[in-house]
Design a protein around this motif. Sequence first.
Motif, PDB file in Angstrom:
ATOM      1  N   ASP A  26      -3.143  -0.887  19.380  1.00  0.00           N
ATOM      2  CA  ASP A  26      -3.775  -1.519  20.524  1.00  0.00           C
ATOM      3  C   ASP A  26      -5.276  -1.641  20.254  1.00  0.00           C
ATOM      4  OD1 ASP A  26      -4.792   1.029  20.945  1.00  0.00           O
ATOM      5  OD2 ASP A  26      -3.665   1.380  22.785  1.00  0.00           O
ATOM      6  N   ASN A  27      -6.020  -2.139  21.214  1.00  0.00           N
ATOM      7  CA  ASN A  27      -7.467  -2.333  21.031  1.00  0.00           C
ATOM      8  C   ASN A  27      -8.177  -1.043  20.658  1.00  0.00           C
ATOM      9  OD1 ASN A  27      -8.243  -5.017  21.218  1.00  0.00           O
ATOM     10  ND2 ASN A  27      -8.162  -5.005  23.446  1.00  0.00           N
ATOM     11  N   GLN A  28      -7.836   0.028  21.334  1.00  0.00           N
ATOM     12  CA  GLN A  28      -8.503   1.305  21.081  1.00  0.00           C
ATOM     13  C   GLN A  28      -8.236   1.774  19.651  1.00  0.00           C
ATOM     14  OE1 GLN A  28      -7.481   4.387  23.845  1.00  0.00           O
ATOM     15  NE2 GLN A  28      -8.833   5.876  22.925  1.00  0.00           N
ATOM     16  N   ASP A  29      -6.981   1.705  19.230  1.00  0.00           N
ATOM     17  CA  ASP A  29      -6.626   2.109  17.864  1.00  0.00           C
ATOM     18  C   ASP A  29      -7.375   1.288  16.825  1.00  0.00           C
ATOM     19  OD1 ASP A  29      -4.729   3.915  18.855  1.00  0.00           O
ATOM     20  OD2 ASP A  29      -3.102   2.445  18.722  1.00  0.00           O
ATOM     21  N   LEU A  30      -7.365  -0.027  17.016  1.00  0.00           N
ATOM     22  CA  LEU A  30      -7.963  -0.907  16.017  1.00  0.00           C
ATOM     23  C   LEU A  30      -9.483  -0.807  16.003  1.00  0.00           C
ATOM     24  CD1 LEU A  30      -7.384  -2.864  13.784  1.00  0.00           C
ATOM     25  CD2 LEU A  30      -7.463  -4.715  15.457  1.00  0.00           C
ATOM     26  N   ALA A  31     -10.097  -0.692  17.153  1.00  0.00           N
ATOM     27  CA  ALA A  31     -11.555  -0.545  17.202  1.00  0.00           C
ATOM     28  C   ALA A  31     -11.979   0.725  16.469  1.00  0.00           C
ATOM     29  CB  ALA A  31     -12.040  -0.517  18.651  1.00  0.00           C
ATOM     30  N   ARG A  65     -15.573  -5.693  22.048  1.00  0.00           N
ATOM     31  CA  ARG A  65     -16.116  -7.055  22.119  1.00  0.00           C
ATOM     32  C   ARG A  65     -15.969  -7.762  20.772  1.00  0.00           C
ATOM     33  NH1 ARG A  65     -16.363 -11.724  23.340  1.00  0.00           N
ATOM     34  NH2 ARG A  65     -18.321 -12.795  23.585  1.00  0.00           N
ATOM     35  N   THR A  66     -16.183  -7.048  19.679  1.00  0.00           N
ATOM     36  CA  THR A  66     -16.010  -7.641  18.356  1.00  0.00           C
ATOM     37  C   THR A  66     -14.558  -8.065  18.160  1.00  0.00           C
ATOM     38  OG1 THR A  66     -17.817  -6.355  17.431  1.00  0.00           O
ATOM     39  CG2 THR A  66     -16.200  -7.209  15.871  1.00  0.00           C
ATOM     40  N   LEU A  67     -13.621  -7.229  18.556  1.00  0.00           N
ATOM     41  CA  LEU A  67     -12.206  -7.600  18.462  1.00  0.00           C
ATOM     42  C   LEU A  67     -11.919  -8.828  19.302  1.00  0.00           C
ATOM     43  CD1 LEU A  67     -10.464  -4.100  18.630  1.00  0.00           C
ATOM     44  CD2 LEU A  67     -10.955  -5.498  16.605  1.00  0.00           C
ATOM     45  N   GLN A  68     -12.535  -8.907  20.472  1.00  0.00           N
ATOM     46  CA  GLN A  68     -12.346 -10.064  21.350  1.00  0.00           C
ATOM     47  C   GLN A  68     -12.869 -11.332  20.676  1.00  0.00           C
ATOM     48  OE1 GLN A  68     -14.433  -9.781  25.072  1.00  0.00           O
ATOM     49  NE2 GLN A  68     -13.202 -11.363  26.024  1.00  0.00           N
ATOM     50  N   ARG A  69     -14.019 -11.238  20.016  1.00  0.00           N
ATOM     51  CA  ARG A  69     -14.558 -12.401  19.297  1.00  0.00           C
ATOM     52  C   ARG A  69     -13.627 -12.833  18.178  1.00  0.00           C
ATOM     53  NH1 ARG A  69     -19.635 -10.026  20.258  1.00  0.00           N
ATOM     54  NH2 ARG A  69     -19.580  -8.874  18.308  1.00  0.00           N
ATOM     55  N   TYR A  70     -13.098 -11.879  17.421  1.00  0.00           N
ATOM     56  CA  TYR A  70     -12.153 -12.203  16.353  1.00  0.00           C
ATOM     57  C   TYR A  70     -10.910 -12.906  16.909  1.00  0.00           C
ATOM     58  CZ  TYR A  70     -14.705  -9.009  13.191  1.00  0.00           C
ATOM     59  OH  TYR A  70     -15.642  -8.388  12.420  1.00  0.00           O
ATOM     60  N   ARG A  71     -10.409 -12.432  18.035  1.00  0.00           N
ATOM     61  CA  ARG A  71      -9.237 -13.068  18.654  1.00  0.00           C
ATOM     62  C   ARG A  71      -9.577 -14.481  19.123  1.00  0.00           C
ATOM     63  NH1 ARG A  71      -8.961  -8.097  21.431  1.00  0.00           N
ATOM     64  NH2 ARG A  71      -9.505  -9.176  23.362  1.00  0.00           N
ATOM     65  N   ALA A  72     -10.751 -14.639  19.729  1.00  0.00           N
ATOM     66  CA  ALA A  72     -11.159 -15.951  20.248  1.00  0.00           C
ATOM     67  C   ALA A  72     -11.312 -16.973  19.122  1.00  0.00           C
ATOM     68  CB  ALA A  72     -12.459 -15.834  21.034  1.00  0.00           C
ATOM     69  N   LYS A 122      -1.699  -6.371  27.957  1.00  0.00           N
ATOM     70  CA  LYS A 122      -2.275  -5.523  26.920  1.00  0.00           C
ATOM     71  C   LYS A 122      -2.133  -6.184  25.551  1.00  0.00           C
ATOM     72  CE  LYS A 122      -2.605  -0.809  25.412  1.00  0.00           C
ATOM     73  NZ  LYS A 122      -2.311   0.563  25.651  1.00  0.00           N
ATOM     74  N   VAL A 123      -3.205  -6.114  24.760  1.00  0.00           N
ATOM     75  CA  VAL A 123      -3.259  -6.732  23.440  1.00  0.00           C
ATOM     76  C   VAL A 123      -2.770  -5.750  22.387  1.00  0.00           C
ATOM     77  CG1 VAL A 123      -4.769  -7.799  21.719  1.00  0.00           C
ATOM     78  CG2 VAL A 123      -5.236  -8.137  24.145  1.00  0.00           C
ATOM     79  N   TYR A 124      -1.929  -6.251  21.479  1.00  0.00           N
ATOM     80  CA  TYR A 124      -1.433  -5.452  20.363  1.00  0.00           C
ATOM     81  C   TYR A 124      -1.625  -6.209  19.058  1.00  0.00           C
ATOM     82  CZ  TYR A 124       0.817  -2.379  23.718  1.00  0.00           C
ATOM     83  OH  TYR A 124       1.044  -1.493  24.733  1.00  0.00           O
ATOM     84  N   TYR A 125      -1.683  -5.450  17.974  1.00  0.00           N
ATOM     85  CA  TYR A 125      -1.849  -6.004  16.636  1.00  0.00           C
ATOM     86  C   TYR A 125      -0.804  -5.382  15.726  1.00  0.00           C
ATOM     87  CZ  TYR A 125      -6.469  -6.596  18.731  1.00  0.00           C
ATOM     88  OH  TYR A 125      -7.499  -6.888  19.581  1.00  0.00           O
ATOM     89  N   ARG A 126      -0.229  -6.183  14.830  1.00  0.00           N
ATOM     90  CA  ARG A 126       0.702  -5.654  13.826  1.00  0.00           C
ATOM     91  C   ARG A 126      -0.109  -5.077  12.672  1.00  0.00           C
ATOM     92  NH1 ARG A 126       3.311 -10.444  15.385  1.00  0.00           N
ATOM     93  NH2 ARG A 126       5.381 -10.066  16.206  1.00  0.00           N
ATOM     94  N   ALA A 127       0.312  -3.947  12.163  1.00  0.00           N
ATOM     95  CA  ALA A 127      -0.394  -3.299  11.060  1.00  0.00           C
ATOM     96  C   ALA A 127      -0.464  -4.212   9.838  1.00  0.00           C
ATOM     97  CB  ALA A 127       0.281  -1.981  10.702  1.00  0.00           C
ATOM     98  N   SER A 128       0.603  -4.955   9.567  1.00  0.00           N
ATOM     99  CA  SER A 128       0.604  -5.856   8.408  1.00  0.00           C
ATOM    100  C   SER A 128      -0.438  -6.961   8.578  1.00  0.00           C
ATOM    101  CB  SER A 128       1.986  -6.462   8.200  1.00  0.00           C
ATOM    102  OG  SER A 128       2.419  -7.141   9.365  1.00  0.00           O
ATOM    103  N   ASP A 129      -0.622  -7.438   9.804  1.00  0.00           N
ATOM    104  CA  ASP A 129      -1.650  -8.448  10.066  1.00  0.00           C
ATOM    105  C   ASP A 129      -3.049  -7.869   9.870  1.00  0.00           C
ATOM    106  OD1 ASP A 129       0.284 -10.327  10.693  1.00  0.00           O
ATOM    107  OD2 ASP A 129       0.149  -9.974  12.859  1.00  0.00           O
TER     108      ASP A 129
END
Length: 110
Positions: free
Chosen positions: A44-49, A57-64, A76-83
């Motif tokens: 999730d955002n917390q894990d990835l940040a 905010r940086t993650l949000q910019r990357y998504r945008a 809630k936003v999630y990311y795959r580890a492979s991605d």
Amino acid sequence: MYIDNENFEKWMEKLSKKLTEIGQDLKSLINTDNILDENEKLLDNQDLAFLLKVSYRTLQRYRAKNILPHFLIGRKVYYRASDIRAFVRENADFQTYKQFEKANQLENHL
């Protein structure tokens, strides 16, 4: 406590909207075993940040900018580890990626 018809209808409308929202969230979770590989990890955002040492905010910019693949379950936003591995590989120089990989043991944990 007395509730008149107007207040009752407002409460029922709110309840109905919330139940609809919950139903949509549940629909998004149906058949997720077919979507994700059993070895795939989600962050999730917390894990990835924390992992990338960046702000939300940086993650949000990357998504945008569509440079960071993600998906939503409910709100809630999630990311795959492979991605994430591919993202770091593409956006970091080789030495930085190797340091990141070593520090986070990507092959074993993500």
